[in-house]
Structures are given as structure tokens and as C-alpha cells.
Design a protein around this motif. Structure first.
Motif, mmCIF file in Angstrom:
data_model
loop_
_atom_site.group_PDB
_atom_site.id
_atom_site.type_symbol
_atom_site.label_atom_id
_atom_site.label_comp_id
_atom_site.label_asym_id
_atom_site.label_seq_id
_atom_site.Cartn_x
_atom_site.Cartn_y
_atom_site.Cartn_z
ATOM 1 N N ILE A 68 0.639 -55.888 37.665
ATOM 2 C CA ILE A 68 -0.291 -56.693 37.091
ATOM 3 C C ILE A 68 -1.340 -55.517 36.306
ATOM 4 C CG2 ILE A 68 -2.334 -58.193 37.131
ATOM 5 C CD1 ILE A 68 0.235 -59.446 37.742
ATOM 6 N N ASN A 69 -1.755 -55.528 35.022
ATOM 7 C CA ASN A 69 -2.739 -54.805 34.349
ATOM 8 C C ASN A 69 -3.891 -55.678 33.810
ATOM 9 O OD1 ASN A 69 -1.430 -52.341 34.743
ATOM 10 N ND2 ASN A 69 0.241 -53.070 33.115
ATOM 11 N N ALA A 70 -5.042 -55.213 34.050
ATOM 12 C CA ALA A 70 -6.307 -55.783 33.562
ATOM 13 C C ALA A 70 -7.116 -54.834 32.938
ATOM 14 C CB ALA A 70 -7.174 -56.419 34.599
ATOM 15 N N VAL A 71 -8.023 -55.290 31.946
ATOM 16 C CA VAL A 71 -9.073 -54.562 31.411
ATOM 17 C C VAL A 71 -10.432 -55.178 31.922
ATOM 18 C CG1 VAL A 71 -10.119 -53.933 29.303
ATOM 19 C CG2 VAL A 71 -7.703 -54.036 29.392
ATOM 20 N N ILE A 72 -11.225 -53.973 32.477
ATOM 21 C CA ILE A 72 -12.638 -54.633 32.901
ATOM 22 C C ILE A 72 -13.790 -54.173 32.008
ATOM 23 C CG2 ILE A 72 -14.136 -54.890 34.781
ATOM 24 C CD1 ILE A 72 -11.780 -54.780 36.951
ATOM 25 N N PHE A 73 -14.386 -54.531 31.437
ATOM 26 C CA PHE A 73 -15.705 -54.114 30.647
ATOM 27 C C PHE A 73 -16.729 -54.323 31.602
ATOM 28 C CE2 PHE A 73 -12.730 -55.840 27.460
ATOM 29 C CZ PHE A 73 -12.394 -54.865 26.520
ATOM 30 N N VAL A 74 -17.591 -52.903 31.475
ATOM 31 C CA VAL A 74 -18.791 -52.947 32.547
ATOM 32 C C VAL A 74 -19.917 -52.679 31.715
ATOM 33 C CG1 VAL A 74 -19.563 -51.443 34.501
ATOM 34 C CG2 VAL A 74 -17.082 -52.009 34.242
ATOM 35 N N TYR A 75 -20.971 -53.559 32.290
ATOM 36 C CA TYR A 75 -22.335 -53.240 31.702
ATOM 37 C C TYR A 75 -22.991 -52.472 32.731
ATOM 38 C CZ TYR A 75 -21.709 -56.945 27.977
ATOM 39 O OH TYR A 75 -21.191 -57.776 27.194
ATOM 40 N N ARG A 76 -23.729 -51.547 32.605
ATOM 41 C CA ARG A 76 -24.770 -50.744 33.402
ATOM 42 C C ARG A 76 -26.057 -51.109 33.166
ATOM 43 N NH1 ARG A 76 -22.283 -44.570 32.995
ATOM 44 N NH2 ARG A 76 -22.342 -45.485 30.802
ATOM 45 N N TYR A 77 -26.716 -51.020 34.361
ATOM 46 C CA TYR A 77 -28.318 -51.141 34.177
ATOM 47 C C TYR A 77 -28.912 -49.967 33.139
ATOM 48 C CZ TYR A 77 -28.457 -54.566 37.612
ATOM 49 O OH TYR A 77 -28.228 -55.814 38.461
ATOM 50 N N ASP A 78 -28.463 -48.649 33.405
ATOM 51 C CA ASP A 78 -28.819 -47.630 32.837
ATOM 52 C C ASP A 78 -27.693 -46.774 32.204
ATOM 53 O OD1 ASP A 78 -30.284 -45.342 31.668
ATOM 54 O OD2 ASP A 78 -31.425 -44.997 33.587
ATOM 55 N N ARG A 79 -27.382 -46.994 31.078
ATOM 56 C CA ARG A 79 -26.350 -45.970 30.087
ATOM 57 C C ARG A 79 -26.295 -44.695 30.498
ATOM 58 N NH1 ARG A 79 -24.653 -48.825 24.487
ATOM 59 N NH2 ARG A 79 -22.833 -49.550 25.274
ATOM 60 N N MET A 80 -27.700 -44.161 30.235
ATOM 61 C CA MET A 80 -27.753 -42.830 30.321
ATOM 62 C C MET A 80 -27.638 -41.886 31.844
ATOM 63 S SD MET A 80 -27.921 -42.665 27.148
ATOM 64 C CE MET A 80 -28.031 -40.794 26.963
ATOM 65 N N ARG A 81 -28.144 -42.926 32.688
ATOM 66 C CA ARG A 81 -28.166 -42.393 34.123
ATOM 67 C C ARG A 81 -27.144 -42.889 34.781
ATOM 68 N NH1 ARG A 81 -32.756 -43.230 32.246
ATOM 69 N NH2 ARG A 81 -34.101 -41.517 31.487
ATOM 70 N N GLY A 82 -25.940 -43.266 34.386
ATOM 71 C CA GLY A 82 -25.111 -44.307 35.230
ATOM 72 C C GLY A 82 -23.890 -43.354 35.764
ATOM 73 N N ALA A 83 -24.097 -42.065 36.212
ATOM 74 C CA ALA A 83 -23.121 -41.070 36.426
ATOM 75 C C ALA A 83 -22.373 -41.545 37.922
ATOM 76 C CB ALA A 83 -23.375 -39.686 36.458
ATOM 77 N N ASP A 84 -23.464 -42.024 38.909
ATOM 78 C CA ASP A 84 -22.986 -42.555 40.173
ATOM 79 C C ASP A 84 -21.814 -43.720 39.919
ATOM 80 O OD1 ASP A 84 -24.750 -44.041 38.800
ATOM 81 O OD2 ASP A 84 -25.700 -44.852 41.073
ATOM 82 N N VAL A 85 -21.945 -44.486 39.108
ATOM 83 C CA VAL A 85 -20.802 -45.481 38.777
ATOM 84 C C VAL A 85 -19.948 -44.872 38.311
ATOM 85 C CG1 VAL A 85 -20.389 -47.542 37.327
ATOM 86 C CG2 VAL A 85 -22.720 -47.148 38.142
ATOM 87 N N LEU A 86 -19.798 -43.958 37.444
ATOM 88 C CA LEU A 86 -18.518 -43.155 37.022
ATOM 89 C C LEU A 86 -17.801 -42.490 38.303
ATOM 90 C CD1 LEU A 86 -19.567 -41.680 33.772
ATOM 91 C CD2 LEU A 86 -18.315 -43.794 34.218
ATOM 92 N N GLN A 87 -18.693 -41.845 39.109
ATOM 93 C CA GLN A 87 -18.316 -40.965 40.339
ATOM 94 C C GLN A 87 -17.565 -42.186 41.278
ATOM 95 O OE1 GLN A 87 -18.052 -38.010 40.579
ATOM 96 N NE2 GLN A 87 -17.023 -38.008 42.565
ATOM 97 N N ALA A 88 -18.161 -43.246 41.406
ATOM 98 C CA ALA A 88 -17.544 -44.356 42.383
ATOM 99 C C ALA A 88 -16.131 -45.004 41.874
ATOM 100 C CB ALA A 88 -18.497 -45.306 42.524
ATOM 101 N N LEU A 89 -16.310 -45.023 40.386
ATOM 102 C CA LEU A 89 -14.678 -45.510 39.984
ATOM 103 C C LEU A 89 -13.783 -44.547 40.032
ATOM 104 C CD1 LEU A 89 -16.445 -46.996 36.436
ATOM 105 C CD2 LEU A 89 -15.447 -48.300 38.441
ATOM 106 N N ARG A 90 -14.075 -43.281 40.049
ATOM 107 C CA ARG A 90 -12.980 -42.313 40.238
ATOM 108 C C ARG A 90 -12.441 -42.516 41.633
ATOM 109 N NH1 ARG A 90 -16.869 -38.829 37.787
ATOM 110 N NH2 ARG A 90 -16.305 -38.241 35.707
ATOM 111 N N ALA A 91 -12.864 -43.110 42.767
ATOM 112 C CA ALA A 91 -12.538 -43.245 43.905
ATOM 113 C C ALA A 91 -11.589 -44.312 44.054
ATOM 114 C CB ALA A 91 -13.507 -43.213 44.928
ATOM 115 N N ILE A 92 -11.424 -45.027 43.127
ATOM 116 C CA ILE A 92 -10.863 -46.464 43.218
ATOM 117 C C ILE A 92 -9.366 -46.313 42.495
ATOM 118 C CG2 ILE A 92 -10.722 -49.009 42.607
ATOM 119 C CD1 ILE A 92 -13.717 -48.911 42.245
ATOM 120 N N PRO A 93 -8.363 -46.273 43.366
ATOM 121 C CA PRO A 93 -6.933 -45.838 42.926
ATOM 122 C C PRO A 93 -6.477 -46.541 41.776
ATOM 123 C CG PRO A 93 -6.837 -46.585 45.208
ATOM 124 C CD PRO A 93 -8.296 -46.395 44.920
ATOM 125 N N GLU A 94 -6.915 -47.929 41.905
ATOM 126 C CA GLU A 94 -6.200 -48.911 40.849
ATOM 127 C C GLU A 94 -6.799 -48.542 39.500
ATOM 128 O OE1 GLU A 94 -5.727 -50.686 44.881
ATOM 129 O OE2 GLU A 94 -7.436 -49.981 43.964
#
Length: 145
Positions: A68-94
Motif C-alpha cells: 500500500i502506498n500513500a501520499v501525505i501532504f503536511v501543513y506545519r505551523y511554522d514553515r521556517m522553523r519546522g526542523a523538529d518535524v523533519l527529524q521526527a519524520l526521518r524516524a518513521i520507517p514507513e
């Protein structure tokens, strides 16, 4: 003639159950034997039938085993300071791909999972991340390129 397993044999088997690819030197350190003694014991355990083979188990959600493949589009609260979201996404194997986007969406994630239920769990995990405002998810019906 098959032998009764001694405590060292049982410890070696327990370690191999955790990681069947563990090097003899690594096992030797864990069970307090020499590398050669571990190798000989493993050979004997295989010969006696206590170890009858090694099995490959894959992690659920890896791209190679994903159906199963999916595409998830994400809105962040703060585009410029959203590195913590990117770091958390790297830890999700899917999450097999993540693109930073211009325009309406901040991120486009490609997700590969074994089932729709697993995609839903991944979506729950992503939408609960601090810094994620909203998401839009679409399942891939077919890939043409």
C-alpha cells in the motif's frame, strides 16, 4: 548423538534469536567465550539440529515489502522553523520519501506500508507531531512512471 544444551548453548541461542547475523566475536563477548569456541558451538548446534536454519524477517512498512502506498501532504505551523518535524519524520520507517514544497503544502511524504491500517497508524503518528497543523492523505491507486 544429540546432546543436552548447557547454559552457554542456551545463551548463544538466545543471542542468535535476537540477531541471527551477529558475528562470532560479538557473541563471544556476550557469552564470555572465545570467538573460536562460539563458532564451534554454533556448528555443533547446527549439526545436532538445535539450530535448524535462519529466517529473514522484514520490518513492516519497508518499501520492498510494501503493498500500500500513500501520499501525505503536511501543513506545519511554522514553515521556517519546522526542523523538529523533519527529524521526527526521518524516524518513521514507513516514510520512504519527504519533499519540502513551495505553494500550498509544506511537505509531501511518500508512505509505504503493508496495510491501510498501518498507513492510518502512520498518519496518526504524523498528525500528532508537535508542529504539524494539518494533513491531507491520498492512497496511490497505480503508478505509471
Amino acid at each position: 548423538m544429540k546432546r543436552i544444551l548447557d547454559p552457554l548453548d542456551e545463551r548463544i541461542i538466545a543471542e542468535l534469536r535476537l540477531n541471527a547475523r551477529a558475528a562470532h566475536a560479538e557473541l563471544a563477548t556476550k557469552v564470555n567465550l572465545s570467538r573460536n569456541a562460539v563458532r564451534q558451538r554454533i556448528e555443533r548446534l547446527e549439526r545436532d539440529g538445535a539450530i535448524q536454519g535462519y529466517t529473514l524477517r522484514t520490518v513492516e512498512g519497508r518499501q520492498a515489502s510494501s503493498s500500500i502506498n500513500a501520499v501525505i501532504f503536511v501543513y506545519r505551523y511554522d514553515r521556517m522553523r519546522g526542523a523538529d518535524v523533519l527529524q521526527a519524520l526521518r524516524a518513521i520507517p514507513e516514510v520512504i520519501g519527504c519533499d519540502v514544497m513551495s505553494g500550498e503544502f509544506d511537505l509531501m511524504l511518500r508512505v509505504g506500508a503493508a496495510s491501510p491500517e498501518r498507513v492510518h497508524k502512520v498518519w496518526n503518528e504524523i498528525s500528532a507531531l508537535q508542529g504539524v497543523e494539518n494533513t491531507v492523505t491520498s492512497f496511490v491507486l497505480s503508478s505509471v512512471v
